[in-house]
Design a protein around this motif. Structure first.
Motif, short mmCIF file in Angstrom:
data_model
loop_
_atom_site.label_atom_id
_atom_site.label_comp_id
_atom_site.label_asym_id
_atom_site.label_seq_id
_atom_site.Cartn_x
_atom_site.Cartn_y
_atom_site.Cartn_z
N GLU A 191 8.64 13.26 -12.00
CA GLU A 191 10.09 12.69 -12.24
C GLU A 191 10.37 12.63 -13.76
OE1 GLU A 191 7.32 9.47 -11.53
OE2 GLU A 191 7.81 11.29 -10.49
N ASN A 192 9.30 12.75 -14.48
CA ASN A 192 9.81 12.75 -15.85
C ASN A 192 9.83 14.12 -16.55
OD1 ASN A 192 9.51 9.86 -15.92
ND2 ASN A 192 7.49 9.64 -16.32
N PHE A 193 9.79 15.01 -15.86
CA PHE A 193 9.71 16.61 -16.38
C PHE A 193 10.99 16.98 -15.85
CE2 PHE A 193 5.27 15.62 -16.49
CZ PHE A 193 4.85 16.53 -17.52
N ARG A 194 11.39 18.06 -16.86
CA ARG A 194 12.53 18.72 -16.72
C ARG A 194 12.54 20.07 -16.74
NH1 ARG A 194 16.67 20.49 -20.32
NH2 ARG A 194 15.55 19.61 -22.00
N LEU A 240 7.47 32.31 -13.53
CA LEU A 240 6.69 31.19 -14.64
C LEU A 240 7.71 30.17 -14.81
CD1 LEU A 240 4.79 33.53 -17.04
CD2 LEU A 240 3.90 32.38 -15.34
N GLU A 241 7.44 28.98 -14.68
CA GLU A 241 8.50 27.61 -15.02
C GLU A 241 7.85 27.05 -15.92
OE1 GLU A 241 9.25 25.76 -11.30
OE2 GLU A 241 10.45 27.44 -10.31
N VAL A 242 8.74 26.89 -17.03
CA VAL A 242 8.28 25.74 -17.86
C VAL A 242 8.83 24.33 -17.93
CG1 VAL A 242 7.97 25.31 -20.44
CG2 VAL A 242 7.91 27.78 -19.63
N TRP A 243 8.22 23.23 -17.73
CA TRP A 243 8.73 21.85 -17.33
C TRP A 243 8.42 21.22 -18.65
CZ3 TRP A 243 11.03 20.19 -12.85
CH2 TRP A 243 11.01 21.12 -11.76
N GLU A 244 9.41 20.39 -19.02
CA GLU A 244 9.17 19.43 -20.30
C GLU A 244 9.06 18.27 -20.10
OE1 GLU A 244 11.02 20.49 -24.55
OE2 GLU A 244 12.55 18.96 -23.40
N PRO A 294 3.90 7.16 -26.46
CA PRO A 294 4.32 7.18 -27.88
C PRO A 294 3.43 7.95 -28.84
CG PRO A 294 4.91 5.09 -26.76
CD PRO A 294 4.08 5.93 -25.70
N GLY A 295 3.97 8.34 -30.03
CA GLY A 295 2.85 9.02 -30.65
C GLY A 295 2.20 10.19 -30.47
N SER A 296 2.59 10.76 -29.20
CA SER A 296 1.91 11.88 -28.64
C SER A 296 2.87 12.98 -28.66
CB SER A 296 1.20 11.80 -27.35
OG SER A 296 2.45 11.50 -26.35
N PRO A 297 2.48 14.22 -28.99
CA PRO A 297 3.54 15.41 -28.96
C PRO A 297 4.18 15.39 -27.37
CG PRO A 297 1.25 16.17 -28.96
CD PRO A 297 1.04 14.67 -29.05
N ALA A 298 5.17 16.14 -27.46
CA ALA A 298 6.08 16.63 -26.06
C ALA A 298 5.00 17.39 -25.19
CB ALA A 298 7.17 17.23 -26.33
N GLN A 299 4.79 17.12 -24.11
CA GLN A 299 3.83 17.91 -23.23
C GLN A 299 4.69 19.05 -22.32
OE1 GLN A 299 2.13 14.38 -20.99
NE2 GLN A 299 0.66 14.72 -22.49
N ASN A 300 4.41 20.22 -22.28
CA ASN A 300 5.07 21.23 -21.57
C ASN A 300 3.98 21.58 -20.36
OD1 ASN A 300 7.31 21.32 -23.13
ND2 ASN A 300 6.82 23.26 -24.09
#
Length: 201
Positions: A2-5, A93-97, A103-109
């Motif tokens: 639910e937190n991924f787009r 291939l689907e890329v979800w962000e 907090p403090g961690s890089p954005a995860q794909n």
């Protein structure tokens, strides 16, 4: 999830599954959001104005139905087209962000590989090998076929209405049977006959 787009979708490039195609053959890549009117205008221009002998329609996933619709409209408009249909699977291939990273961690794909059904349909003015898998000969263009073709041309510009055929008129037998079912209800007590005529109309 639910937190991924979903931020990007791409499909693997693969050669067309038809041997001996001319190098300049037009491939109509049908997408889920493609407009049938735009696709058909371009495809008809290629076949009628530029004199192309062959054209390929391809689509995968949710675009498969729209791909078939385009092919059927084209066959009705032009007539005499040989057809070869190939069904296979394609990898998307689907890329979800992650929209809510810690907090403090890089954005995860997140990358997702999806196998989806894919269809490729070759239409040709020239005869094709009738022994190959998926071959369909041209449909006859006489009598009823031409009437359906004209009806399809009138309505094909708006979505898929061109493929709908008119319903046959209601059958007389069904109407008489319905009346016969209601007839035995009439000989009842005298109080019920006052309301019976309403049911016979």
């Amino acid at each position: 999830m639910e937190n991924f787009r979903k931020v990007r979708t791409s499909e693997e490039e693969s050669p067309l599954p038809f041997p001996d195609l001319p190098p300049d053959v037009v491939e109509m890549k049908v997408k889920e959001g493609s407009k049938i009117r735009n696709l058909m205008n371009f495809a008809m221009a290629q076949m009628e104005l530029k004199g192309s002998r062959q054209i390929v329609f391809s689509g995968c996933g949710r675009a498969v139905t729209k791909t078939i619709t385009c092919v059927e409209i084209m066959k009705r408009k032009l007539g005499g087209l040989h057809q070869v249909t190939k069904v296979r699977y394609k990898t998307l291939l689907e890329v979800w962000e992650n929209q809510d990273p810690l907090p403090g961690s890089p954005a995860q794909n997140l990358t997702v590989h999806k196998n989806v059904p894919s269809i490729c349909i070759l239409l040709s003015r020239d005869p094709l090998d009738p022994n190959q898998t998926g071959y369909q000969p041209p449909e006859p263009q006489h009598g009823l076929g031409t009437q359906l073709g004209e009806a399809g041309e009138d309505t094909s510009s708006s979505s898929t209405k061109g493929l709908k055929r008119p319903l046959p008129p209601p059958c007389e037998e069904l109407l008489t049977k319905r009346l016969q079912v209601q007839v035995p209800d009439s000989p009842r007590g005298s109080g019920s006959t006052d309301h019976q005529p309403d049911h016979h109309y």
